[in-house]
Design a protein around this motif. Structure first.
Motif, PDB file in Angstrom:
ATOM      1  N   GLY A  42       0.794  -1.231   0.000  1.00 47.18           N
ATOM      2  CA  GLY A  42       0.000   0.000   0.000  1.00 47.18           C
ATOM      3  C   GLY A  42       0.818   1.269   0.000  1.00 47.18           C
ATOM      4  O   GLY A  42       0.324   2.319   0.432  1.00 47.18           O
ATOM      5  N   LYS A  43       2.061   1.212  -0.496  1.00 47.72           N
ATOM      6  CA  LYS A  43       2.900   2.415  -0.501  1.00 47.72           C
ATOM      7  C   LYS A  43       2.301   3.528  -1.351  1.00 47.72           C
ATOM      8  O   LYS A  43       2.295   4.701  -0.943  1.00 47.72           O
ATOM      9  N   THR A  44       1.802   3.183  -2.545  1.00 50.02           N
ATOM     10  CA  THR A  44       1.263   4.228  -3.426  1.00 50.02           C
ATOM     11  C   THR A  44       0.034   4.899  -2.822  1.00 50.02           C
ATOM     12  O   THR A  44      -0.077   6.136  -2.868  1.00 50.02           O
ATOM     13  N   PRO A  45      -0.938   4.168  -2.253  1.00 48.01           N
ATOM     14  CA  PRO A  45      -2.063   4.854  -1.596  1.00 48.01           C
ATOM     15  C   PRO A  45      -1.636   5.759  -0.442  1.00 48.01           C
ATOM     16  O   PRO A  45      -2.211   6.832  -0.256  1.00 48.01           O
ATOM     17  N   ILE A  46      -0.620   5.355   0.326  1.00 44.72           N
ATOM     18  CA  ILE A  46      -0.153   6.218   1.415  1.00 44.72           C
ATOM     19  C   ILE A  46       0.516   7.464   0.839  1.00 44.72           C
ATOM     20  O   ILE A  46       0.323   8.590   1.342  1.00 44.72           O
ATOM     21  N   THR A  47       1.309   7.315  -0.219  1.00 43.38           N
ATOM     22  CA  THR A  47       1.898   8.477  -0.887  1.00 43.38           C
ATOM     23  C   THR A  47       0.809   9.383  -1.423  1.00 43.38           C
ATOM     24  O   THR A  47       0.889  10.615  -1.310  1.00 43.38           O
ATOM     25  N   LEU A  66       6.555  17.390  -3.236  1.00 44.12           N
ATOM     26  CA  LEU A  66       7.444  16.803  -4.233  1.00 44.12           C
ATOM     27  C   LEU A  66       7.578  15.316  -3.935  1.00 44.12           C
ATOM     28  O   LEU A  66       7.848  14.929  -2.797  1.00 44.12           O
ATOM     29  N   VAL A  67       7.387  14.480  -4.952  1.00 47.81           N
ATOM     30  CA  VAL A  67       7.620  13.041  -4.836  1.00 47.81           C
ATOM     31  C   VAL A  67       8.845  12.689  -5.660  1.00 47.81           C
ATOM     32  O   VAL A  67       8.925  13.013  -6.855  1.00 47.81           O
ATOM     33  N   LEU A  68       9.813  12.033  -5.021  1.00 39.71           N
ATOM     34  CA  LEU A  68      10.978  11.508  -5.718  1.00 39.71           C
ATOM     35  C   LEU A  68      10.796  10.000  -5.848  1.00 39.71           C
ATOM     36  O   LEU A  68      10.669   9.296  -4.846  1.00 39.71           O
ATOM     37  N   THR A  69      10.763   9.516  -7.091  1.00 40.05           N
ATOM     38  CA  THR A  69      10.461   8.115  -7.329  1.00 40.05           C
ATOM     39  C   THR A  69      11.343   7.541  -8.419  1.00 40.05           C
ATOM     40  O   THR A  69      11.734   8.243  -9.363  1.00 40.05           O
ATOM     41  N   GLY A 129       6.002   5.856 -16.149  1.00 40.57           N
ATOM     42  CA  GLY A 129       5.750   4.811 -15.166  1.00 40.57           C
ATOM     43  C   GLY A 129       4.299   4.872 -14.720  1.00 40.57           C
ATOM     44  O   GLY A 129       3.710   5.955 -14.629  1.00 40.57           O
ATOM     45  N   ASP A 130       3.696   3.718 -14.439  1.00 44.22           N
ATOM     46  CA  ASP A 130       2.262   3.701 -14.146  1.00 44.22           C
ATOM     47  C   ASP A 130       1.895   4.425 -12.856  1.00 44.22           C
ATOM     48  O   ASP A 130       0.986   5.267 -12.831  1.00 44.22           O
ATOM     49  N   GLU A 131       2.615   4.138 -11.763  1.00 47.03           N
ATOM     50  CA  GLU A 131       2.265   4.756 -10.485  1.00 47.03           C
ATOM     51  C   GLU A 131       2.565   6.259 -10.465  1.00 47.03           C
ATOM     52  O   GLU A 131       1.745   7.047  -9.978  1.00 47.03           O
ATOM     53  N   PRO A 132       3.729   6.729 -10.970  1.00 48.61           N
ATOM     54  CA  PRO A 132       3.948   8.177 -11.032  1.00 48.61           C
ATOM     55  C   PRO A 132       2.884   8.904 -11.856  1.00 48.61           C
ATOM     56  O   PRO A 132       2.424   9.987 -11.468  1.00 48.61           O
ATOM     57  N   LEU A 133       2.480   8.313 -12.966  1.00 47.83           N
ATOM     58  CA  LEU A 133       1.460   8.960 -13.796  1.00 47.83           C
ATOM     59  C   LEU A 133       0.115   9.004 -13.078  1.00 47.83           C
ATOM     60  O   LEU A 133      -0.599  10.020 -13.124  1.00 47.83           O
ATOM     61  N   MET A 134      -0.233   7.926 -12.400  1.00 40.72           N
ATOM     62  CA  MET A 134      -1.484   7.902 -11.639  1.00 40.72           C
ATOM     63  C   MET A 134      -1.477   8.990 -10.561  1.00 40.72           C
ATOM     64  O   MET A 134      -2.460   9.723 -10.393  1.00 40.72           O
ATOM     65  N   LEU A 135      -0.362   9.121  -9.829  1.00 40.15           N
ATOM     66  CA  LEU A 135      -0.267  10.150  -8.794  1.00 40.15           C
ATOM     67  C   LEU A 135      -0.348  11.544  -9.399  1.00 40.15           C
ATOM     68  O   LEU A 135      -0.984  12.446  -8.839  1.00 40.15           O
ATOM     69  N   CYS A 136       0.296  11.745 -10.539  1.00 37.68           N
ATOM     70  CA  CYS A 136       0.281  13.055 -11.187  1.00 37.68           C
ATOM     71  C   CYS A 136      -1.125  13.448 -11.619  1.00 37.68           C
ATOM     72  O   CYS A 136      -1.535  14.599 -11.460  1.00 37.68           O
ATOM     73  N   ARG A 137      -1.860  12.503 -12.171  1.00 41.74           N
ATOM     74  CA  ARG A 137      -3.226  12.819 -12.626  1.00 41.74           C
ATOM     75  C   ARG A 137      -4.166  13.063 -11.456  1.00 41.74           C
ATOM     76  O   ARG A 137      -5.112  13.848 -11.572  1.00 41.74           O
ATOM     77  N   ILE A 193       8.591  13.691  -0.475  1.00 33.86           N
ATOM     78  CA  ILE A 193       8.145  12.326  -0.216  1.00 33.86           C
ATOM     79  C   ILE A 193       9.003  11.382  -1.052  1.00 33.86           C
ATOM     80  O   ILE A 193       9.063  11.509  -2.279  1.00 33.86           O
ATOM     81  N   LEU A 194       9.682  10.464  -0.388  1.00 37.22           N
ATOM     82  CA  LEU A 194      10.473   9.443  -1.074  1.00 37.22           C
ATOM     83  C   LEU A 194       9.595   8.216  -1.286  1.00 37.22           C
ATOM     84  O   LEU A 194       9.225   7.540  -0.326  1.00 37.22           O
ATOM     85  N   ASP A 195       9.265   7.940  -2.533  1.00 35.88           N
ATOM     86  CA  ASP A 195       8.462   6.767  -2.845  1.00 35.88           C
ATOM     87  C   ASP A 195       9.350   5.531  -2.840  1.00 35.88           C
ATOM     88  O   ASP A 195      10.405   5.507  -3.490  1.00 35.88           O
ATOM     89  N   ASP A 196       8.940   4.500  -2.092  1.00 34.29           N
ATOM     90  CA  ASP A 196       9.718   3.274  -1.951  1.00 34.29           C
ATOM     91  C   ASP A 196      11.146   3.612  -1.533  1.00 34.29           C
ATOM     92  O   ASP A 196      12.125   3.137  -2.126  1.00 34.29           O
ATOM     93  N   GLY A 197      11.268   4.408  -0.473  1.00 37.44           N
ATOM     94  CA  GLY A 197      12.553   4.995  -0.137  1.00 37.44           C
ATOM     95  C   GLY A 197      13.286   4.411   1.059  1.00 37.44           C
ATOM     96  O   GLY A 197      14.338   4.924   1.411  1.00 37.44           O
TER      97      GLY A 197
END
Length: 386
Positions: free
Chosen positions: A58-63, A78-81, A105-113, A143-147
């Protein structure tokens, strides 16, 4: 034989290799902590969202939740991924809503939209991306994604997400003997743990929390990812449900069984069929044709996929392709004394303000004084509740 059964069957042979890998990762952490390996610190409060092992925690939902929280406070997040599967023309790559999933990337694009006002920057070298973004964008929170294992960027708070299995048979089973990327000693660097689990199941998990996590003295928070409705992939039209009409479920995620349980619980009935693709699967027109044919053959009025699948399907989707409108809901917490009322959102609010105040104090103190040195040490240790 799936990988877990393979690891179980060969555990006596794989465990020594896991111990060697664990030792190597422990030395790596020590090298960063001592300054032997260089690391970069952002001017803004920095939080890592990571885990100890692989799999859907659940990292992406928490981000996503942290981005919404920051936007509500005008903090310019800012998300660094790394951007798994991303292939941009150059790095660092600032993701835009109109980009393609294979580029961003799928998750970065989803977060951006979902958060077009946030800066989502893709780069395997996240310290490079951080310097680039700080100079141009002046973020209020990083925010460090998967960091958790990406130590080249220093952080003020480490959020570590665990699976229930991590606290049971999977405990301290390091690659290749298990799914953990590091040994159990790395968990001492966590400031809080989060587990994606229902409230009832979290209560049943208390004996494991007591056994495994009490010595660390960190809070453990539960959360669920709950659908709020359905959204048509092509145009964003919303509807509450499928009115008991049959549907085909399509997933390309780390834990497809969990998605099926979520869909069945929310819609009141399971899918006629579930097409499972690998995590981060890049959908093709051939895939879409197979999905359409399967839905027709199984007399499914609708096709349901996850938000991560939706951004990869993009304009290839058909009018009957839908995805979830998801929301994170925080449940009870554990602090070593049974269930407690304070949930993650309240804890995070207080912790962020403490970190920000400490960084402000450090910036206002002359660098050549003993007080400045102590202030720097304090800022490094924010979030380390003992």
């Amino acid at each position: 034989m799936n990988i877990e059964r393979y690891q179980d069957a060969l555990h006596p042979l794989l465990a020594p290799l896991g111990a060697l890998y664990s030792g190597a990762m422990r030395l790596r952490r020590a090298a960063y902590a001592s300054g032997l390996l260089p690391s970069w610190r952002a001017a803004a409060p920095t939080v890592s969202v990571g885990n100890i092992g692989w799999g859907g925690t659940g990292k992406t939902p928490i981000t996503d939740w942290l981005l919404g929280w920051a936007e509500q406070r005008g903090l310019a997040p800012l998300v660094l991924t790394r951007g798994y599967g991303a292939r941009p023309a150059s790095y660092p790559h600032l993701v835009r809503p109109g980009h393609l999933a294979e580029e961003a990337g799928d998750e970065p694009l989803m977060l951006c939209r979902r958060h077009p006002g946030a800066a989502i920057v893709v780069d395997p070298a996240r310290s490079r991306a951080g310097r680039w973004a700080e100079e141009r964008l002046k973020p209020g929170v990083v925010i460090l994604d998967d960091g958790f294992q990406h130590l080249a960027v220093r952080r003020d708070v480490n959020l570590v997400l665990l699976k229930p299995a991590d606290l049971g048979a999977g405990w301290n089973r390091v690659i290749p003997a298990g799914s953990w990327r590091e040994g159990g000693s790395a968990l001492e660097q966590a400031d809080a743990f989060l587990i994606k689990i229902s409230e009832r199941s979290f209560e049943a998990l208390l004996p494991r929390l007591e056994r495994r996590l009490r010595p660390l003295g960190r809070p453990v928070f539960s959360f669920e990812i709950a659908p709020q409705g359905l959204v048509r992939v092509l145009d964003g039209e919303q509807r509450p449900n499928f009115s008991q009409q049959p549907y085909l479920l399509v997933t390309g995620v780390g834990d497809p069984a969990q998605v099926e349980r979520t869909a069945s619980r929310y819609l009141g009935h399971g899918p006629r069929e579930h097409l499972i693709y690998p995590d981060h699967h890049a959908y093709t027109r051939t895939d879409v044709k197979i999905i359409e044919q399967t839905a027709e053959k199984r007399h499914c009025a609708h096709v349901l996929c996850t938000p991560k699948d939706a951004v990869k399907l993009g304009p290839m989707a058909r009018d009957n392709f839908w995805t979830f409108d998801l929301d994170v809901r925080f449940g009870p917490a554990w602090r070593g004394h049974g269930l407690e009322g304070a949930r993650f959102d309240a804890w995070w609010e207080a912790r962020f303000e403490k970190v920000r105040a400490g960084l402000e104090k450090h910036r206002k103190t002359p660098d050549n004084s003993e007080t400045a040195r102590q202030g720097a040490e304090e800022s490094e240790n924010f979030g380390k509740e003992k």
